[in-house]
Design a protein around this motif. Structure first.
Motif, PDB file in Angstrom:
ATOM      1  N   CYS A 100      -7.318   1.195  10.441  1.00 26.02           N
ATOM      2  CA  CYS A 100      -6.594   2.372   9.964  1.00 26.02           C
ATOM      3  C   CYS A 100      -7.495   3.528   9.574  1.00 26.02           C
ATOM      4  O   CYS A 100      -7.026   4.671   9.486  1.00 26.02           O
ATOM      5  CB  CYS A 100      -5.712   1.994   8.771  1.00 26.02           C
ATOM      6  SG  CYS A 100      -4.513   0.701   9.167  1.00 26.02           S
ATOM      7  N   ASP A 101      -8.739   3.282   9.333  1.00 22.66           N
ATOM      8  CA  ASP A 101      -9.670   4.371   9.001  1.00 22.66           C
ATOM      9  C   ASP A 101     -10.688   4.563  10.127  1.00 22.66           C
ATOM     10  O   ASP A 101     -10.774   5.642  10.708  1.00 22.66           O
ATOM     11  CB  ASP A 101     -10.380   4.076   7.683  1.00 22.66           C
ATOM     12  CG  ASP A 101     -11.266   5.240   7.251  1.00 22.66           C
ATOM     13  OD1 ASP A 101     -10.730   6.230   6.742  1.00 22.66           O
ATOM     14  OD2 ASP A 101     -12.504   5.150   7.436  1.00 22.66           O
ATOM     15  N   GLY A 102     -11.426   3.512  10.439  1.00 19.69           N
ATOM     16  CA  GLY A 102     -12.466   3.644  11.448  1.00 19.69           C
ATOM     17  C   GLY A 102     -11.929   3.965  12.827  1.00 19.69           C
ATOM     18  O   GLY A 102     -12.416   4.883  13.507  1.00 19.69           O
ATOM     19  N   MET A 103     -10.911   3.233  13.274  1.00 21.77           N
ATOM     20  CA  MET A 103     -10.370   3.442  14.616  1.00 21.77           C
ATOM     21  C   MET A 103      -9.372   4.590  14.678  1.00 21.77           C
ATOM     22  O   MET A 103      -9.372   5.383  15.618  1.00 21.77           O
ATOM     23  CB  MET A 103      -9.713   2.152  15.119  1.00 21.77           C
ATOM     24  CG  MET A 103     -10.678   1.013  15.349  1.00 21.77           C
ATOM     25  SD  MET A 103      -9.849  -0.527  15.798  1.00 21.77           S
ATOM     26  CE  MET A 103      -9.010  -0.049  17.305  1.00 21.77           C
ATOM     27  N   LEU A 104      -8.508   4.691  13.694  1.00 23.49           N
ATOM     28  CA  LEU A 104      -7.450   5.686  13.737  1.00 23.49           C
ATOM     29  C   LEU A 104      -7.953   7.093  13.458  1.00 23.49           C
ATOM     30  O   LEU A 104      -7.446   8.061  14.038  1.00 23.49           O
ATOM     31  CB  LEU A 104      -6.354   5.314  12.738  1.00 23.49           C
ATOM     32  CG  LEU A 104      -5.101   6.187  12.726  1.00 23.49           C
ATOM     33  CD1 LEU A 104      -4.360   6.040  14.045  1.00 23.49           C
ATOM     34  CD2 LEU A 104      -4.199   5.834  11.556  1.00 23.49           C
ATOM     35  N   LEU A 105      -8.974   7.237  12.592  1.00 23.31           N
ATOM     36  CA  LEU A 105      -9.340   8.569  12.114  1.00 23.31           C
ATOM     37  C   LEU A 105     -10.805   8.932  12.305  1.00 23.31           C
ATOM     38  O   LEU A 105     -11.128  10.122  12.313  1.00 23.31           O
ATOM     39  CB  LEU A 105      -9.007   8.689  10.615  1.00 23.31           C
ATOM     40  CG  LEU A 105      -7.541   8.467  10.242  1.00 23.31           C
ATOM     41  CD1 LEU A 105      -7.383   8.456   8.733  1.00 23.31           C
ATOM     42  CD2 LEU A 105      -6.657   9.536  10.869  1.00 23.31           C
ATOM     43  N   LEU A 120       0.241   2.644  11.258  1.00 20.21           N
ATOM     44  CA  LEU A 120       1.013   3.494  10.358  1.00 20.21           C
ATOM     45  C   LEU A 120       2.522   3.362  10.532  1.00 20.21           C
ATOM     46  O   LEU A 120       3.244   3.145   9.557  1.00 20.21           O
ATOM     47  CB  LEU A 120       0.604   4.957  10.565  1.00 20.21           C
ATOM     48  CG  LEU A 120       1.326   6.013   9.721  1.00 20.21           C
ATOM     49  CD1 LEU A 120       1.134   5.733   8.236  1.00 20.21           C
ATOM     50  CD2 LEU A 120       0.825   7.404  10.075  1.00 20.21           C
ATOM     51  N   VAL A 121       3.018   3.491  11.738  1.00 27.08           N
ATOM     52  CA  VAL A 121       4.463   3.559  11.934  1.00 27.08           C
ATOM     53  C   VAL A 121       5.130   2.228  11.626  1.00 27.08           C
ATOM     54  O   VAL A 121       6.109   2.156  10.884  1.00 27.08           O
ATOM     55  CB  VAL A 121       4.783   4.017  13.375  1.00 27.08           C
ATOM     56  CG1 VAL A 121       6.294   4.025  13.607  1.00 27.08           C
ATOM     57  CG2 VAL A 121       4.196   5.403  13.627  1.00 27.08           C
ATOM     58  N   ALA A 154      -1.090   7.159   5.503  1.00 26.82           N
ATOM     59  CA  ALA A 154      -0.555   8.508   5.700  1.00 26.82           C
ATOM     60  C   ALA A 154      -1.405   9.532   4.957  1.00 26.82           C
ATOM     61  O   ALA A 154      -1.721  10.612   5.491  1.00 26.82           O
ATOM     62  CB  ALA A 154       0.895   8.563   5.238  1.00 26.82           C
ATOM     63  N   THR A 155      -1.780   9.213   3.723  1.00 25.19           N
ATOM     64  CA  THR A 155      -2.632  10.132   2.956  1.00 25.19           C
ATOM     65  C   THR A 155      -3.988  10.310   3.617  1.00 25.19           C
ATOM     66  O   THR A 155      -4.530  11.422   3.664  1.00 25.19           O
ATOM     67  CB  THR A 155      -2.806   9.604   1.525  1.00 25.19           C
ATOM     68  OG1 THR A 155      -1.520   9.420   0.920  1.00 25.19           O
ATOM     69  CG2 THR A 155      -3.622  10.561   0.685  1.00 25.19           C
ATOM     70  N   ALA A 156      -4.547   9.225   4.147  1.00 26.56           N
ATOM     71  CA  ALA A 156      -5.839   9.312   4.826  1.00 26.56           C
ATOM     72  C   ALA A 156      -5.754  10.191   6.066  1.00 26.56           C
ATOM     73  O   ALA A 156      -6.693  10.935   6.384  1.00 26.56           O
ATOM     74  CB  ALA A 156      -6.331   7.913   5.200  1.00 26.56           C
ATOM     75  N   CYS A 157      -4.625  10.125   6.786  1.00 32.45           N
ATOM     76  CA  CYS A 157      -4.442  10.990   7.955  1.00 32.45           C
ATOM     77  C   CYS A 157      -4.474  12.459   7.560  1.00 32.45           C
ATOM     78  O   CYS A 157      -5.122  13.293   8.217  1.00 32.45           O
ATOM     79  CB  CYS A 157      -3.120  10.661   8.651  1.00 32.45           C
ATOM     80  SG  CYS A 157      -3.087   9.076   9.508  1.00 32.45           S
ATOM     81  N   VAL A 158      -3.769  12.790   6.494  1.00 35.13           N
ATOM     82  CA  VAL A 158      -3.738  14.184   6.045  1.00 35.13           C
ATOM     83  C   VAL A 158      -5.116  14.617   5.554  1.00 35.13           C
ATOM     84  O   VAL A 158      -5.557  15.747   5.822  1.00 35.13           O
ATOM     85  CB  VAL A 158      -2.674  14.361   4.950  1.00 35.13           C
ATOM     86  CG1 VAL A 158      -2.691  15.783   4.407  1.00 35.13           C
ATOM     87  CG2 VAL A 158      -1.300  14.016   5.495  1.00 35.13           C
ATOM     88  N   ASP A 159      -5.809  13.751   4.836  1.00 38.97           N
ATOM     89  CA  ASP A 159      -7.145  14.100   4.358  1.00 38.97           C
ATOM     90  C   ASP A 159      -8.098  14.357   5.526  1.00 38.97           C
ATOM     91  O   ASP A 159      -8.899  15.301   5.499  1.00 38.97           O
ATOM     92  CB  ASP A 159      -7.691  12.976   3.473  1.00 38.97           C
ATOM     93  CG  ASP A 159      -6.955  12.891   2.143  1.00 38.97           C
ATOM     94  OD1 ASP A 159      -6.266  13.864   1.777  1.00 38.97           O
ATOM     95  OD2 ASP A 159      -7.052  11.829   1.473  1.00 38.97           O
ATOM     96  N   ALA A 160      -8.025  13.498   6.545  1.00 43.28           N
ATOM     97  CA  ALA A 160      -8.894  13.701   7.711  1.00 43.28           C
ATOM     98  C   ALA A 160      -8.554  14.993   8.435  1.00 43.28           C
ATOM     99  O   ALA A 160      -9.438  15.725   8.893  1.00 43.28           O
ATOM    100  CB  ALA A 160      -8.757  12.512   8.667  1.00 43.28           C
ATOM    101  N   VAL A 189      -2.149  13.030  14.053  1.00 42.60           N
ATOM    102  CA  VAL A 189      -1.293  13.690  13.061  1.00 42.60           C
ATOM    103  C   VAL A 189      -0.004  14.187  13.712  1.00 42.60           C
ATOM    104  O   VAL A 189       1.096  14.005  13.172  1.00 42.60           O
ATOM    105  CB  VAL A 189      -2.052  14.845  12.386  1.00 42.60           C
ATOM    106  CG1 VAL A 189      -1.134  15.623  11.451  1.00 42.60           C
ATOM    107  CG2 VAL A 189      -3.251  14.297  11.607  1.00 42.60           C
ATOM    108  N   ALA A 190      -0.105  14.814  14.883  1.00 41.78           N
ATOM    109  CA  ALA A 190       1.099  15.331  15.547  1.00 41.78           C
ATOM    110  C   ALA A 190       2.044  14.201  15.933  1.00 41.78           C
ATOM    111  O   ALA A 190       3.262  14.293  15.727  1.00 41.78           O
ATOM    112  CB  ALA A 190       0.700  16.135  16.782  1.00 41.78           C
ATOM    113  N   ALA A 191       1.500  13.106  16.480  1.00 40.22           N
ATOM    114  CA  ALA A 191       2.352  11.981  16.869  1.00 40.22           C
ATOM    115  C   ALA A 191       2.967  11.314  15.649  1.00 40.22           C
ATOM    116  O   ALA A 191       4.132  10.887  15.673  1.00 40.22           O
ATOM    117  CB  ALA A 191       1.542  10.980  17.682  1.00 40.22           C
TER     118      ALA A 191
END
Length: 604
Positions: A352-357, A374-375, A413-419, A441-443
């Motif tokens: 969720c952090d390394g691969m996603l963001l 996430l979803v 979700a918060t990590a996505c917005v922070d990134a 983020v868009a998806a």
């Protein structure tokens, strides 16, 4: 009573078979003629192959009997060893006790000096068949060190031609053993006390490619021992052994050893080969398996979280290389990583952090990662409390797991917005990473995973029905990143900002989504305006709302690959999916084009 003191003498170094093998090794090392070598190998064959070799060895008795005093002494030891092995509890294992000494001399003394002088029939019977019959652990102990004769005590004094002969013969025998499934046989039917030795043997087998002292192309067997080919073959056999293991509960020895070996291979740079082998095994429906969820158990048993993270990254890369659809990729990922994802916080962080963001992933299969991270993440497993009844506290534990899952989604979700809002990424991040974060983020916005009141549960419905938690993301939290990108002089960076701005507007005001015209973007490149999709986008991004559909078997026509995987892993019912077709998502103007008034919009 008289036989009692002899029991300890039948095992280990003092076993009759071990004494015979030491004597045979001495004869092979000191042999002065091909006849001495053939006679010693005939006796070795009689001991290790058992009664089945007695008839074939009778002809050797007539030809070589009495050729020397050492040979006659070896024959008497052969008779004693054969009798002791036949009387032991496990004759097949007793025959090979101490064989390592003979194997070393067969490769280092016989192969370079005497083997070229043997006829093909005699070589096959007295040399090749013995090496082929070695048990897996014995074969690895004998063959792998001989791949590098310069590093062995018996081979370092040989000339270059002799070292090449030793390495070639060891590589040929090991390649043949790989074809026969040496790794599969190694981990199958292990006793609990053999786990450590089997784990060391698997590690040595994976290191065979690093030891080989043959130049590429010098022999046909060298291709089988190429690092990528060797890792792929061994990993496939270990996965096959784990798939057919039959322990009713818990991790059996095959799964334990295979997991440790695959972890080592991933750490040593063979994650792509392991992912390929595991993908083939997961999607293979040709044979029945003992455990339907064997892949999840195998990955859950891997002792190294860093190795799991490498394997997960390689998994998506290999899915993209195979041109798998993102639905099929998601199914495959869940079939192998769901349990580990739920149990291990380090694995969740890596995904969720390394691969996603933090690291760009193949865009074609990115929806699979977004859904898993996430979803619709897998169930977060909470350790059950010892000493409590299942009936009394089952609801409490289920509620705890649901709350943990909601916390995970909120944190991601918060990590996505922070990134997305990091100015360092806008100003100095690579174009690939910026495009990756914008796509995530868009998806996620289109799927309703960032903004929309509450995060929906995996079973569908709103936050109340699905046990969702309030999403800690507001439109204002995204505006910082959008503004920074729209103010950028780089055209592609502005395109990323517009992508997220449009996705956000469709969530806030579906009836009146934000639109951008060409004249509003100063300095826009021709590439951006010539079509609806830029070169770093995939077709799925035009319908990113589909990521929010509950369940991976519904809401779109399944392709042939997804059907085959579902039938193999999830069962024919899952492959059939739901007969009802899903509601359409919002079009570019933010409206739903479905004709039926009773259909509900997918996005909340």
């Amino acid at each position: 009573a008289g036989s009692g003191p002899r029991v300890p003498m039948t095992t280990g170094r003092d076993a009759p078979a071990a004494g015979f093998h030491r004597a045979a090794a001495t004869v092979l090392r000191d042999a002065s003629s091909p006849d001495d070598v053939a006679w010693a190998l005939a006796l070795v064959r009689r001991v290790v192959l058992g009664p089945d070799a007695a008839e074939d060895a009778a002809e050797d008795d007539e030809v070589f009997a009495g050729s020397s005093s050492s040979s006659r002494a070896l024959a008497s030891e052969c008779a004693a060893a054969s009798e002791a092995c036949a009387a032991s509890k496990n004759p097949a294992a007793a025959r090979w006790t101490g064989f390592d000494a003979v194997g070393e001399e067969m490769l280092h003394a016989v192969a370079p000096r005497w083997l070229p002088l043997m006829r093909s029939e005699r070589r096959r019977a007295l040399h090749d068949e013995i090496l082929a019959a070695m048990p897996p652990m014995t074969a690895i102990r004998v063959l792998v060190p001989a791949l590098a004769p310069s590093s062995t005590t018996a081979g370092r004094d040989l000339d270059d031609a002799g070292k090449t002969a030793v390495a070639t013969e060891a590589a040929r025998a090991l390649a043949a053993a790989l074809e026969r499934g040496i790794a599969r046989r190694l981990v199958s039917n292990l006793e609990p006390g053999q786990v450590d030795e089997a784990t060391r043997s698997c590690a040595a087998l994976f290191s065979a490619a690093d030891r080989l002292e043959l130049s590429p192309g010098s022999h046909g067997c060298a291709a089988a021992l190429h690092p990528a080919a060797l890792a792929r073959t061994v990993a496939a056999q270990l996965c096959d052994a784990a798939r057919h293991s039959c322990a009713p509960t818990g991790h059996d020895t095959a799964v334990t050893v295979a997991a440790a070996a695959l972890a080592r291979a991933c750490r040593r740079g063979a994650a792509d080969a392991v992912a390929d082998a595991l993908l083939d095994a997961v999607t293979d429906s040709s044979t029945d398996v003992a455990r339907p969820d064997w892949a999840n158990e195998l990955i859950d048993a891997v002792p190294d979280a860093h190795a799991v993270a490498k394997l997960a990254r390689a998994w998506l890369v290999r899915c993209a290389a195979r041109r798998s659809t993102w639905r099929a990729s998601e199914r495959a990922f869940r079939a192998a990583f769901s349990v580990r994802f739920g149990r291990c916080a380090s694995t969740r962080h890596a995904v969720c952090d390394g691969m996603l963001l933090r690291r760009p992933q193949p865009r074609a299969v990115l929806p699979a990662l977004i859904r898993v991270a996430l979803v619709d993440p897998p169930r977060v497993i909470i350790n059950r409390r010892v000493g409590r009844g299942d009936d009394e506290f089952e609801e409490e534990e289920e509620a705890s797991e649901a709350a943990a899952r909601d916390r995970h989604r909120a944190t991601t979700a918060t990590a996505c917005v922070d990134a997305w809002s990091q100015l360092e990424l806008v100003r100095g991040g690579s174009g690939a990473l910026q495009g990756h974060v914008a796509a995530v983020v868009a998806a996620s916005l289109a799927a309703g995973a960032l903004i929309g009141g509450s995060i929906r549960g995996g079973a569908g419905g709103g936050g109340e029905a699905g046990g969702g938690a309030d999403v800690p993301v507001t439109p204002a939290a995204l505006m910082r990143g959008i503004s920074a990108r729209l103010d950028s002089p780089d055209a592609r960076t502005r395109a990323h900002g517009r992508k997220v701005a449009v996705a956000l507007s469709r969530v806030i005001s579906p009836d009146r989504p934000l639109t951008f015209h060409d004249d509003e973007d100063f300095g826009a490149s021709d590439l951006e305006n010539e079509g609806e999709m830029s070169e770093d986008e995939e077709a799925w991004e035009a319908e990113a709302w589909r990521l929010g559909v509950d369940g991976v078997e519904e809401e779109e026509e399944a392709d042939a690959e997804a059907d085959a995987f579902a039938a193999a892993v999830l069962g024919p019912e899952a492959a059939a999916g739901d007969d009802e077709e899903a509601d359409g998502g919002p079009d570019e103007e933010g409206e739903n084009d479905d004709d039926d008034d009773d259909d509900e919009d997918v996005d909340d």
